[in-house]
Scaffold this motif. Structure first.
Motif, PDB file in Angstrom:
ATOM      1  N   VAL A 288       0.927  -1.218  -0.080  1.00 40.66           N
ATOM      2  CA  VAL A 288       0.030   0.244   0.107  1.00 40.66           C
ATOM      3  C   VAL A 288       0.803   1.238   0.015  1.00 40.66           C
ATOM      4  N   VAL A 289       2.218   1.041   0.582  1.00 47.61           N
ATOM      5  CA  VAL A 289       2.869   2.300   0.587  1.00 47.61           C
ATOM      6  C   VAL A 289       3.685   2.237  -0.515  1.00 47.61           C
ATOM      7  N   PRO A 290       3.427   3.672  -1.515  1.00 45.17           N
ATOM      8  CA  PRO A 290       4.142   3.695  -2.854  1.00 45.17           C
ATOM      9  C   PRO A 290       5.566   4.271  -2.655  1.00 45.17           C
ATOM     10  N   LEU A 291       6.310   4.154  -3.622  1.00 45.94           N
ATOM     11  CA  LEU A 291       7.650   4.861  -3.621  1.00 45.94           C
ATOM     12  C   LEU A 291       7.472   6.242  -4.317  1.00 45.94           C
TER      13      LEU A 291
ATOM     14  N   PHE B 271      21.355  -1.097  -1.630  1.00 43.49           N
ATOM     15  CA  PHE B 271      20.776   0.075  -2.283  1.00 43.49           C
ATOM     16  C   PHE B 271      19.787   0.517  -1.310  1.00 43.49           C
ATOM     17  N   SER B 272      19.278   1.610  -1.733  1.00 46.56           N
ATOM     18  CA  SER B 272      18.324   2.214  -0.783  1.00 46.56           C
ATOM     19  C   SER B 272      17.233   1.474  -0.458  1.00 46.56           C
ATOM     20  N   THR B 273      16.282   1.719   0.704  1.00 41.83           N
ATOM     21  CA  THR B 273      15.481   1.150   1.361  1.00 41.83           C
ATOM     22  C   THR B 273      14.159   2.070   1.126  1.00 41.83           C
ATOM     23  N   ALA B 274      13.172   1.644   1.377  1.00 45.59           N
ATOM     24  CA  ALA B 274      11.823   2.223   1.426  1.00 45.59           C
ATOM     25  C   ALA B 274      10.789   1.517   2.305  1.00 45.59           C
ATOM     26  N   PRO B 275       9.884   2.500   2.855  1.00 45.85           N
ATOM     27  CA  PRO B 275       9.035   1.819   3.807  1.00 45.85           C
ATOM     28  C   PRO B 275       8.074   0.824   3.314  1.00 45.85           C
ATOM     29  N   ASN B 276       7.820  -0.339   3.994  1.00 49.76           N
ATOM     30  CA  ASN B 276       6.785  -1.341   3.506  1.00 49.76           C
ATOM     31  C   ASN B 276       5.922  -1.584   4.641  1.00 49.76           C
ATOM     32  N   LEU B 277       4.601  -1.740   4.296  1.00 56.44           N
ATOM     33  CA  LEU B 277       3.873  -2.064   5.464  1.00 56.44           C
ATOM     34  C   LEU B 277       3.713  -3.565   5.736  1.00 56.44           C
ATOM     35  N   LEU B 278       4.151  -4.047   6.756  1.00 56.00           N
ATOM     36  CA  LEU B 278       4.094  -5.221   7.133  1.00 56.00           C
ATOM     37  C   LEU B 278       3.177  -5.375   8.426  1.00 56.00           C
TER      38      LEU B 278
ATOM     39  N   SER C 225       1.166  -4.373  10.705  1.00 59.77           N
ATOM     40  CA  SER C 225       0.672  -2.740  11.212  1.00 59.77           C
ATOM     41  C   SER C 225       1.936  -1.749  11.270  1.00 59.77           C
ATOM     42  N   THR C 226       2.980  -2.385  10.886  1.00 53.49           N
ATOM     43  CA  THR C 226       4.493  -1.558  11.018  1.00 53.49           C
ATOM     44  C   THR C 226       4.938  -1.244   9.840  1.00 53.49           C
ATOM     45  N   LEU C 227       5.604  -0.106   9.684  1.00 53.58           N
ATOM     46  CA  LEU C 227       6.384   0.117   8.424  1.00 53.58           C
ATOM     47  C   LEU C 227       7.847  -0.121   8.624  1.00 53.58           C
ATOM     48  N   THR C 228       8.289  -1.189   7.808  1.00 45.96           N
ATOM     49  CA  THR C 228       9.527  -1.575   7.877  1.00 45.96           C
ATOM     50  C   THR C 228      10.353  -1.130   6.498  1.00 45.96           C
ATOM     51  N   PRO C 229      11.759  -0.988   6.684  1.00 44.62           N
ATOM     52  CA  PRO C 229      12.491  -0.662   5.591  1.00 44.62           C
ATOM     53  C   PRO C 229      12.625  -2.087   4.688  1.00 44.62           C
ATOM     54  N   ARG C 230      12.620  -1.535   3.374  1.00 44.20           N
ATOM     55  CA  ARG C 230      13.127  -2.947   2.681  1.00 44.20           C
ATOM     56  C   ARG C 230      13.739  -2.221   1.433  1.00 44.20           C
ATOM     57  N   ASN C 231      14.762  -2.999   0.861  1.00 46.82           N
ATOM     58  CA  ASN C 231      15.507  -2.776  -0.388  1.00 46.82           C
ATOM     59  C   ASN C 231      14.432  -2.631  -1.497  1.00 46.82           C
ATOM     60  N   VAL C 232      14.681  -1.792  -2.120  1.00 49.15           N
ATOM     61  CA  VAL C 232      13.744  -1.524  -3.236  1.00 49.15           C
ATOM     62  C   VAL C 232      14.740  -1.236  -4.851  1.00 49.15           C
ATOM     63  N   VAL C 233      14.124  -1.802  -5.912  1.00 47.37           N
ATOM     64  CA  VAL C 233      14.715  -1.597  -7.280  1.00 47.37           C
ATOM     65  C   VAL C 233      13.683  -1.293  -7.895  1.00 47.37           C
ATOM     66  N   THR C 234      13.650  -0.177  -8.900  1.00 44.74           N
ATOM     67  CA  THR C 234      12.846   0.354  -9.699  1.00 44.74           C
ATOM     68  C   THR C 234      13.182   0.148 -11.167  1.00 44.74           C
ATOM     69  N   ARG C 235      12.158  -0.531 -11.821  1.00 42.97           N
ATOM     70  CA  ARG C 235      12.388  -0.701 -13.445  1.00 42.97           C
ATOM     71  C   ARG C 235      11.697   0.469 -13.867  1.00 42.97           C
ATOM     72  N   ALA C 236      12.324   1.219 -14.817  1.00 43.62           N
ATOM     73  CA  ALA C 236      11.877   2.216 -15.589  1.00 43.62           C
ATOM     74  C   ALA C 236      11.829   2.132 -16.921  1.00 43.62           C
ATOM     75  N   PHE C 237      10.905   2.625 -17.690  1.00 50.29           N
ATOM     76  CA  PHE C 237      10.667   2.242 -19.130  1.00 50.29           C
ATOM     77  C   PHE C 237      10.797   3.478 -19.978  1.00 50.29           C
TER      78      PHE C 237
END
Length: 854
Positions: free
Chosen positions: A83-86, A421-428, A430-442
């Protein structure tokens, strides 16, 4: 890391990794993240968790899946979206966008050069081993001239924020980049689930990008016209991203085809449809390079089209991306990209890259060998997806083995710096937890430049310890919001402009495999429904016998059980030919359970449901959302039933009732999803054919033999009940059940929709609308068979069919003979239809064998 903000969600969110999307280098929360968290605060813990549940429900309802090979959860794993966007601001994105356009242009020039002049190799910009040692280099593509302005029409880059705070290019994707459809689905789902935040955050819209994408496909046509014939070529429903193939086909309105749907004739590419061959101008390819043309590339491929490359050479079709583009999906090029940028554009790279060392150079190879435990080692091609080695996780023996592999063929390996690489908040929960993210751009070609999607597909590591971020390894996804300072205007008209009117698609736009799947979809849903109803009738009688604590040895029950075997084809079953071990009749419940639940037994209800599911999943691009929901309900119901141990007869009856109800709902929705001339006609033909053949089998099993009066009365009642005709019989005849009346209603009635005569009449009408049926005045073979069947029924009289030759005979020969002849005619009809419209055996082969390593 901490912050002084009063936002409660932010107070509870922290990361020790020192590189998180929420915070700037001074450990301050970025303004747009504050705005998002403020919106989350208004929702509260329960509200945000509720929105996550809404997302999960929407994705499940819409059937968004990602196929994971050998997954114990099943192949079609539900797509996971957090639910939490980047979020990224437009000011930063502008630089990323410029870098993506530059990189797409560079790789476009590299691709052109690799298959033409090869100046990069001649002038020493890149070593020849980087290209020729890559399995994606296809010499068959050398010298091909293309009609599109940009050779590389679609480019995707995997991006991640590095330790310097900038977005780095991690990988290039050029062969058949996936993820665009998932990104669009993510946006659709998130914007519906967080509408208030989506509008207030001024998120850039994706509509302009997909309009450009649609226009790019149109402009790619070798013959410049407003409405070229475009298809999407998929490997099939078992491919990992098949949902995306079907989704994009539905979204863009193009036929989804497989290799057998296409054929090369006279230097052109054609799609096989029911109307005949239809010339194709553009192919959006989702089949890997080497599998695209079995005539020139991998001979063992059943996914491509024999002769496709020859049509491309003749400039009679455009393939997006062109075959052979996988060679630049090559980490071995990364160390040389700065020099390539200076060589072609006299520019420096805008986007930084992950530090890489190609082992084909002596100095770089020695550095890699001496620092192996601190690096990530890859092959320069992705053919073997598992050949990525993380040095810090390898034992001494594994490190030594890898060193030997590198020394043996150093040009095949590239090493990259291992960074977090950087992390971003992920809802797990009822807690927001940092997780590594990779973005595919087109990026896509748009005239003489490239257009970039404002956002992309964000992939999230499943846990904090996972190094590789991959959907195949259990990762989740996020929507990617590029936010602006000013409100974003909504598109008043989302329809793409067309320069001329488009005729409504019909049977000539229906690929032959899709037509065949529609035909078999009708047959399998009809088979499932008829068998489920009859099995329900039999199980009720078994339940009565069980309740009365009597052996199921009554004549009527034996007749019903044998009819189950004949109807399902699960021989020897209850038939008299069962000789090995204890006959099934001695333990009918065990045999019935096998007929119902054994998915590996051909003809069982479970096996039929599996075939029903496969046929419908293969044409999911034609479905409505409601169809998918009912389909998923059927799958869940049956899977839960399969998981239950030793179900009681009452439980089985309950499940059969629910299955039948859902099947009826599903069948009703089919007619709302597809127009008759767009393929529904094939479904109707398959359905009527299957139901007619099963009705014949059922009547022959229960009525052809004469029994005692009471037994016969009960069998007639069971027939009417399983045929869902008992009430209408009582209303129509208002008398006790009599064989003559049952034959009139179930077999001979011209007006009753469930009667055999009515179904064959409907079948006769539908097949007359098929293309070959209308070519001349003569009847096709399948028309002749159905006409003969209908004529036999119309010439029959129920009073004569009830009789036996003599009083002592037990077989009603006239009835049995009629049903046997009808069964034979309908079987021939099926064979004739298949031979006329669904023959995919035409295959071209190479004159010599070529080696394409896996």
């Amino acid at each position: 890391m901490s912050t002084t903000t009063k936002t409660s969600w932010l107070n509870s969110y922290s990361t020790t990794l020192g590189n998180d999307e929420v915070f700037n280098p001074n450990n301050e929360v970025k303004g747009y993240w504050k705005k998002l968290f403020s919106g989350f605060d208004k929702l509260g813990e329960n509200g945000l968790s509720g929105r996550q549940k809404d997302i999960d429900w929407l994705l499940l309802e819409n059937g968004v899946t990602y196929n994971v090979y050998n997954d114990p959860q099943g192949m079609h794993r539900p797509w996971n979206l957090n639910v939490v966007p980047l979020i990224m601001h437009q000011n930063e994105w502008q630089n990323v966008e410029a870098g993506l356009k530059q990189r797409a242009e560079l790789l476009n020039l590299v691709l052109k050069d690799v298959y033409s002049e090869r100046r990069l190799i001649k002038d020493g910009i890149i070593p020849h081993e980087v290209i020729y040692g890559h399995r994606g280099f296809l010499r068959q593509c050398s010298g091909i001239e293309y009609t599109t302005e940009k050779l590389l029409s679609i480019y995707a880059a995997d991006l991640a924020r590095g330790t310097d705070g900038r977005l780095w290019v991690v990988n290039d994707r050029t062969e058949a980049p996936s993820g665009m459809g998932y990104a669009l689905e993510n946006r659709s789902t998130t914007s519906r689930t967080l509408p208030e935040m989506y509008s207030k955050m001024n998120v850039s819209r994706l509509s302009v990008f997909f309009r450009d994408f649609h226009q790019m496909l149109i402009d790619s046509s070798p013959i410049k016209r407003d409405n070229p014939n475009i298809v999407i070529l998929t490997p099939g429903s078992h491919n990992e991203t098949y949902f995306e193939h079907a989704f994009m086909a539905s979204f863009l309105g193009y036929p989804l085809v497989q290799g057998n749907d296409l054929v090369v004739r006279d230097g052109f590419l054609w799609m096989k449809s029911l109307q005949g061959l239809k010339r194709i101008d553009v192919v959006l390819r989702r089949v890997d390079d080497a599998f695209s043309d079995p005539l020139e590339l991998r001979e063992d491929s059943h996914l491509g089209v024999a002769g496709l490359l020859d049509v491309v050479r003749r400039k009679n079709v455009s393939v997006i991306n062109p075959v052979g583009s996988g060679v630049i999906e090559n980490p071995g090029l990364i160390p040389f990209m700065p020099a390539i940028a200076r060589y072609f554009l006299n520019e420096e790279l805008i986007l930084p890259q992950i530090a890489s060392w190609w082992c084909g150079q002596e100095k770089e190879k020695n550095y890699v060998l001496n620092n192996l435990s601190n690096l990530v080692i890859k092959r320069i091609d992705r053919t073997n997806r598992e050949s990525i080695y993380f040095g810090k996780f390898l034992s001494l023996a594994e490190l030594d083995s890898l060193k030997e592999k590198i020394k043996e063929r150093p040009y095949r390996f590239v090493a990259q710096e291992q960074i977090n690489f950087s992390t971003a908040p992920n809802l797990l929960g009822s807690t927001l937890t940092p997780r590594n993210v990779v973005t595919r751009a087109f990026s896509i070609a748009s005239g003489n430049h490239y257009s970039v999607m404002p956002g992309g597909l964000v992939r999230v590591a499943p846990d904090s310890k996972t190094v590789r971020v991959s959907n195949q390894r259990g990762g989740t996804s996020k929507d990617f919001w590029v936010v602006e300072n000013q409100p974003v205007k909504e598109d008043k008209n989302r329809n793409w402009e067309q320069k001329s009117s488009i005729a409504i698609s019909g049977l000539d736009d229906l690929p032959s495999l899709t037509a065949e799947n529609l035909f078999w979809a009708g047959r399998y849903v009809g088979r499932t429904l008829v068998n489920a109803r009859f099995i329900r009738t039999v199980m009720r009688q078994l339940a009565m016998a069980q309740n009365m604590d009597t052996k199921p040895d009554s004549v009527k029950l034996q007749v019903l059980l044998k009819a189950v075997t004949h109807l399902t084809g699960t021989y020897p079953g209850f038939s008299e030919k069962a000789k090995e071990g204890k006959p099934a009749m001695e333990n009918p419940y065990e045999e019935m359970l096998s007929v119902i639940r054994d998915k590996d037994r051909v003809g069982s209800l479970a096996h039929t449901i599996g075939m029903f599911s496969n046929s419908y999943y293969s044409i999911r691009n034609l479905w409505s959302s409601d169809m998918w929901r009912v389909f998923e309900n059927i799958q869940k119901l049956w899977q839960n039933f399969q998981d239950e141990e030793n179900p009681s007869i009452l439980k089985i009856l309950k499940v059969l009732n629910q299955l039948i109800t859902r099947l009826i709902a599903f069948m009703g929705l089919i007619e709302e999803s597809i127009m008759v001339q767009q393929g529904l006609l094939l479904y109707f033909i398959g359905l009527q054919l299957e139901q007619s053949m099963l009705a014949i089998t059922k009547c022959r099993s229960l009525l052809a033999v004469k029994y005692d009066t009471q037994v016969e009365y009960d069998l007639l009642e069971y027939l009417l009940t399983s045929h869902e005709s008992l009430n209408i019989y009582r209303y129509s005849y208002r008398s006790h059940i009599q064989l003559e009346h049952v034959l009139d209603l179930v077999i001979l009635d011209v007006e009753y929709a469930r009667s055999l005569t009515f179904m064959i009449k409907r079948l006769q009408k539908d097949i007359a609308r098929l293309p070959h049926s209308r070519k001349d005045q003569q009847l096709t073979n399948y028309q002749k068979y159905v006409f003969s069947a209908f004529s036999k029924l119309r010439l029959s009289e129920s009073s004569k069919l009830c009789l036996t030759k003599t009083k002592n005979d037990v077989v009603r020969e006239d009835l049995d003979t009629l049903l046997e002849e009808l069964s034979d005619l309908l079987y021939k009809t099926s064979q004739s239809l298949t031979g006329t419209y669904f023959n995919h055996t035409d295959r071209q082969t190479q004159m010599f064998t070529q080696s394409f390593p896996i």
